[in-house]
Structures are given as C-alpha cells and as structure tokens.
Design a protein around this motif. Sequence first.
Motif, PDB file in Angstrom:
ATOM      1  N   ASP A 218     -12.458  11.523  22.731  1.00 32.74           N
ATOM      2  CA  ASP A 218     -11.810  11.785  21.441  1.00 32.74           C
ATOM      3  C   ASP A 218     -12.569  10.876  20.489  1.00 32.74           C
ATOM      4  O   ASP A 218     -12.405   9.669  20.516  1.00 32.74           O
ATOM      5  CB  ASP A 218     -10.331  11.415  21.557  1.00 32.74           C
ATOM      6  N   PHE A 219     -13.454  11.495  19.688  1.00 32.76           N
ATOM      7  CA  PHE A 219     -14.488  10.735  18.993  1.00 32.76           C
ATOM      8  C   PHE A 219     -14.222  10.606  17.505  1.00 32.76           C
ATOM      9  O   PHE A 219     -13.600  11.470  16.897  1.00 32.76           O
ATOM     10  CB  PHE A 219     -15.822  11.470  19.209  1.00 32.76           C
ATOM     11  N   GLY A 220     -14.761   9.519  16.937  1.00 36.38           N
ATOM     12  CA  GLY A 220     -14.794   9.400  15.485  1.00 36.38           C
ATOM     13  C   GLY A 220     -13.914   8.301  14.956  1.00 36.38           C
ATOM     14  O   GLY A 220     -13.278   7.565  15.694  1.00 36.38           O
ATOM     15  N   GLY A 221     -13.915   8.197  13.640  1.00 31.41           N
ATOM     16  CA  GLY A 221     -13.056   7.206  12.999  1.00 31.41           C
ATOM     17  C   GLY A 221     -13.809   6.015  12.448  1.00 31.41           C
ATOM     18  O   GLY A 221     -13.210   5.123  11.873  1.00 31.41           O
ATOM     19  N   VAL A 249     -11.339  15.684  10.798  1.00 33.38           N
ATOM     20  CA  VAL A 249     -10.694  14.411  10.455  1.00 33.38           C
ATOM     21  C   VAL A 249     -11.706  13.451   9.844  1.00 33.38           C
ATOM     22  O   VAL A 249     -12.915  13.594  10.039  1.00 33.38           O
ATOM     23  CB  VAL A 249     -10.055  13.752  11.705  1.00 33.38           C
ATOM     24  N   LYS A 250     -11.152  12.496   9.133  1.00 32.32           N
ATOM     25  CA  LYS A 250     -11.985  11.484   8.494  1.00 32.32           C
ATOM     26  C   LYS A 250     -12.736  10.684   9.574  1.00 32.32           C
ATOM     27  O   LYS A 250     -12.160  10.321  10.598  1.00 32.32           O
ATOM     28  CB  LYS A 250     -11.078  10.535   7.687  1.00 32.32           C
ATOM     29  N   GLY A 251     -14.009  10.469   9.351  1.00 31.75           N
ATOM     30  CA  GLY A 251     -14.776   9.649  10.289  1.00 31.75           C
ATOM     31  C   GLY A 251     -15.446  10.440  11.400  1.00 31.75           C
ATOM     32  O   GLY A 251     -16.056   9.867  12.285  1.00 31.75           O
ATOM     33  N   ARG A 252     -15.334  11.783  11.349  1.00 34.45           N
ATOM     34  CA  ARG A 252     -16.005  12.600  12.360  1.00 34.45           C
ATOM     35  C   ARG A 252     -16.499  13.894  11.733  1.00 34.45           C
ATOM     36  O   ARG A 252     -15.714  14.647  11.152  1.00 34.45           O
ATOM     37  CB  ARG A 252     -15.045  12.932  13.504  1.00 34.45           C
ATOM     38  N   THR A 253     -17.792  14.162  11.854  1.00 33.30           N
ATOM     39  CA  THR A 253     -18.358  15.402  11.333  1.00 33.30           C
ATOM     40  C   THR A 253     -17.712  16.598  12.030  1.00 33.30           C
ATOM     41  O   THR A 253     -17.693  16.647  13.260  1.00 33.30           O
ATOM     42  CB  THR A 253     -19.880  15.441  11.630  1.00 33.30           C
TER      43      THR A 253
END
Length: 416
Positions: A218-221, A249-253
Amino acid sequence: MRTHFKKVLLTVSILLLGNQMFAQEYDLLINDGHVIDAKNGIDQVMDVAIHEGKIAKVDARIAERSAKKVINAKGLYVVPGLLDIHTHNFHGTVPFGYLNNSFSALPPDGFTFRSGVTTVADAGSSGWRDFRKFKEQVIDRSKTRVLAFLNIVGLGMKGGAIEQDLADMDPKLTAMIAKQYPDMIVGVKLAHYSGFDWTPTERAVEAGKLAGIPVMIDFGGSDPELSIETLFMEKLRPGDIFTHAYAHVKGRTPIVDGNGKVRDFVFASQKRGINFDVGHGGGSFLFEQAIPAVEQGLKPNSISTDLHTGSMNGGMKTQINVMSKFLNMNMPLKEVIAKSTWEPAKIIQREDLGHLSEEAVADVAILNLKKGDFGFIDVRRKKMNGDKKLECELTLREGQVVWDLNGLASEPWNEK
Ligand SMILES: [Zn+2]
C-alpha cells in the motif's frame, strides 16, 4: 418348490444389486447449477458431488439418489468459495490500536460467508511480534479460513508513528515467523509509510525473498512523491502485489493520468508480473480511475475488499458488491469469478484453493446474478448505475452449509 426358491433367490440378488447401485456415496449433491471453475476451464451447467468435506465429482449428470442430500441450483452459478486477499480481521479491544487488535478491524465470519467468501488474507494487521496473538484470537476461532500477510513493522498496523518506525522493520524476524507458520502466512505487507525513502519497500521485499512469499504494498504518502514507475519496474519482484490499484490519493501518482489514459509503464508493469489488487477500502477505489483503466485493458489481477469498519458500510460493502462493480464495467462474469477465486489463489501461492477439482476442499459459493436497476458508489460517493448484481444464495465451508439466504438446503417446515 424349486421354482419358488429360484424366484426368491433372484429377488434377493436384485435387491442386493439395487442397494449397491443406489448406495448414497455422496453427502451432498448440487445439481443443475452453472459451474464456473477457471482452473479447470469449466463454464457450463454441471452437477457437483461432495463427500467428507471434499469435492468428490463434477460431471454433466450425477444421479440424485447417489447423495444423501440434494441442493437444486437451477438458474444459479456454482463457483469455488471466494478468496478475498485484502482484509483486516485482527479485531480486539486495545485502545488506539487501529487495525491491530483493536476496534477498526472486523471478525471475519460476520462478513465473509454472506458474500460467498470462504478464505480471507488479512493484509498486514499483525506483525512478527503479535502474529501469534492474532492466530489465537482470530485465526483459530474463525470458521472462515484466515490467512495473513505479515506486516514488515513488528508491531503491525497500529497506525500513526508506529508504522513509521524503520527500526521495527526487520526482514529476518518477519521471515522467521512467516516460515514458522507456512500454512497461514502467505505474504509480507508494507503500508502507510510516508517518508521519502525506499528502505521500508526494500526491507519488505527482503523479508519476502527470505520466506519465499510475495509482498503486498500500500504505497505512497511521501512529499515529494516516490516514483511508482521505479516501484513497479525496479523495486518489486514479478509476483508482488500493488494494492489499492484504482485509488487517487495525495502522495501517490494514480495509474490513470489527467487525460483519462492509463500510463504506459503501468501496462508494462502488469506484463512484468506485478499483480494489481483492488483493495477497495474506504478511500482507495474511484470510478474515475477504474472505469477508464478497465476499458483500456488494465484489469485487476485480484478483486478484494480491504474490509474494515471504514469500508463495510460505504461504497465497498462486500466482496460480491465489489465484484458486481466490475461486472457492470463490462468485465465478463467468468473473469470476475476467476479474479476472486483461482487468480488470487495463485497469487498467494495457495493452489489448493480457488477451484473445484476432485479432492479439493469443498468450499463452494452459489451465486444469483440479478438483473435490474442498481447503483454502485465509490469512495468519494460518486455513483455508477448498473443492471447486474451478484447475490450470494448459499455458502459451503468444507462441505457444511454456513450461509443459506433463502433456505436452498432446507426442507419445508410442514413436511416431515
Ligand atoms: Zn488494508
């Protein structure tokens, strides 16, 4: 006298023969249902016989008298018990624990069978430090088969600062516990890390390598963002899983760009062997992403819920509701079933599950494909209309009826 004796002998032998012929060799027979079994390439009306908790036979015609009990599934679909490989089931009462032994996680049996699900894989709610508590508290006490991705964070998915603690991400100890419970631990999970740093990803992959199991991310942020192209093409291995595939979501392309086009490297990544998991959840599924992606051919490798208190009453609802969304995005039923049975079974390296081969465990779902006017909601409460909806009529776990919506397996109350 002699003639009479011969007659008696003949009658006795016919009776004996008859008994043999009509012996009830199966516990249960599901007849006339449309069987969809991706592993065995079955997509037609077939009968399914079950004995001692296992699939005994799948054939065009199996005699009703060969079974102690018959369920008529005419007009319904008979499929392997569904697999949901992204859930949160480490429920408990420890305050401030988020999805780890706390209030936001859910007991599996209350949510699985009514949706045709017989196997879940908890996605990293526990880590190596408390997996045994999860096992004792939930896995051992549930009728649902509960498998687990072990969080790379030793303390598991407790939220906040605990999930940012690099010092508690130990590949060796994570792999050690995974290897100790190979029949339950099917992968390693990394989630919610918000630093501009590849270390957590690398540690999760290292643990996966050591234990010989896939990693779910679960990536990103992070700000600035880490590149998902690097993640897909360099950091993850073929067979690893990118969950929340249709999130924005914010922080993930997002995988679909601002012009509604799936980014080229995303197709290349799926070709490379990266598995795209739905993981709908309470914030990770948008029609804005999913509809163009599916239209352009970026279909999920596995359909899953990300079940927890934040998704159960929102747009997600249940596994079959998420499946129904894909049906109404024009994915054929056969494919939707495959991505909820045999495909996820292969992804988590549990090829004993997700099919109806002879000798396989008799985990079975009987589904009704309803036609009508339906609405489906995403995590921003945007709506997609549809004319198809799956409903679960009956679920078997190891040959036992564990859900029966309309009494398919029951006798009328006034008949003896
Ligand atoms: Zn999750």
